[in-house]
Scaffold this active site. Structure first.
Site, PDB file in Angstrom:
ATOM      1  N   SER A   1       0.837  -1.192   0.000  1.00 54.64           N
ATOM      2  CA  SER A   1       0.000   0.000   0.000  1.00 54.64           C
ATOM      3  C   SER A   1       0.882   1.255   0.000  1.00 54.64           C
ATOM      4  CB  SER A   1      -0.973  -0.055   1.180  1.00 54.64           C
ATOM      5  OG  SER A   1      -1.998   0.901   1.047  1.00 54.64           O
TER       6      SER A   1
ATOM      7  N   HIS B   1      -4.115  -1.701  -4.460  1.00 53.13           N
ATOM      8  CA  HIS B   1      -5.538  -2.039  -4.241  1.00 53.13           C
ATOM      9  C   HIS B   1      -6.384  -1.801  -5.501  1.00 53.13           C
ATOM     10  CE1 HIS B   1      -4.166  -2.069  -0.129  1.00 53.13           C
ATOM     11  NE2 HIS B   1      -3.999  -0.766  -0.112  1.00 53.13           N
TER      12      HIS B   1
END
Length: 238
Positions: free
Chosen positions: A128, A163
């Site tokens: 992330s 993501h």
């Protein structure tokens, strides 16, 4: 010792999201030390204690030497900080706020030390925000709504979007900012994917989820965009 070439691993999973530990195991095999020194840097989460505990719980049973580098309650002076980072085989950066991470690193001079570690062969990695930070720019929710951040350490040319398949607005939003030129062409990771770069070049892509992909997203014309799925090998329990 790490394997030859300057390396960065972008992770779409790991100890904080997956129960099987496949991407964590894959990461540790990318260095030549049979018992690698791996340092977790949880700056993006504000050094969240629960996140640190999960890292230690995941890596202490493995054949490695895990440590944690906290900056919000920093204990090391400049010399010791540099020595500790440069002694690592693997740096693992956690998720959270990409913009805050970069600001804190620069305040403490960690950005410069990580550049030095990269040049010396330490494998840099993260999930992330910990994937975003290595590129020139990224697609991020650091400011609340998803937007572009044309800022990063620049060790990977272009931009990164994590993501890509799991958060609403990621795919369309990233394609839009690449199409308009707000971010340069880059790499979009679906959850479950690991992508390894050596000297800035993509050399391996794996996934723990057979249908997950890494995508190359590039601008075409004035406001067009192309999305190319790259083949992945499936990591299995070994």
């Amino acid at each position: 010792m790490t394997t030859p070439g300057r390396g960065i691993a972008l992770l779409g999973g790991g100890f904080s999201t997956d129960e099987d530990g496949l991407l964590d195991d894959w990461l540790l095999t990318q260095v030549s030390n049979p018992r690698p020194r791996i340092c977790f840097i949880p700056t993006a989460s504000g050094d969240a204690p629960a996140y640190i505990d999960r890292f230690l719980d995941a890596f202490r049973p493995r054949a490695c030497e895990p440590t944690v580098l906290r900056l919000f309650q920093r204990e090391l002076d400049d010399e010791a900080l540099r020595a500790h980072v440069l002694d690592q085989d693997v740096i693992y950066v956690g998720g959270g706020n990409t913009a805050n991470l970069l600001a804190v690193w620069r305040t403490h001079g960690l950005d410069r030390i990580l550049h030095e570690a990269y040049d010396r062969g330490t494998l840099l990695s993260g999930i992330s925000a910990g994937a975003n930070c290595w590129a020139e720019g990224s697609h991020t929710d650091s400011f609340g709504p998803l937007t572009f951040l044309p800022d990063g350490l620049g060790l990977i040319e272009g931009s990164v979007c994590p993501h890509y398949d799991s958060e609403p607005g990621r795919r369309a939003g990233y394609q839009e900012v690449v199409a308009t030129g707000a971010l340069s062409a880059g790499w979009a990771l679906e959850d479950g994917v690991g992508a390894l770069f050596r000297d800035g070049n993509l050399v391996d892509v794996v996934t723990r989820v057979p249908e997950a992909c890494l995508y190359r997203v590039e601008r075409v014309g004035e406001r067009g965009v192309t999305e190319q799925a790259l083949p992945c090998g499936v990591v299995e329990v070994g």
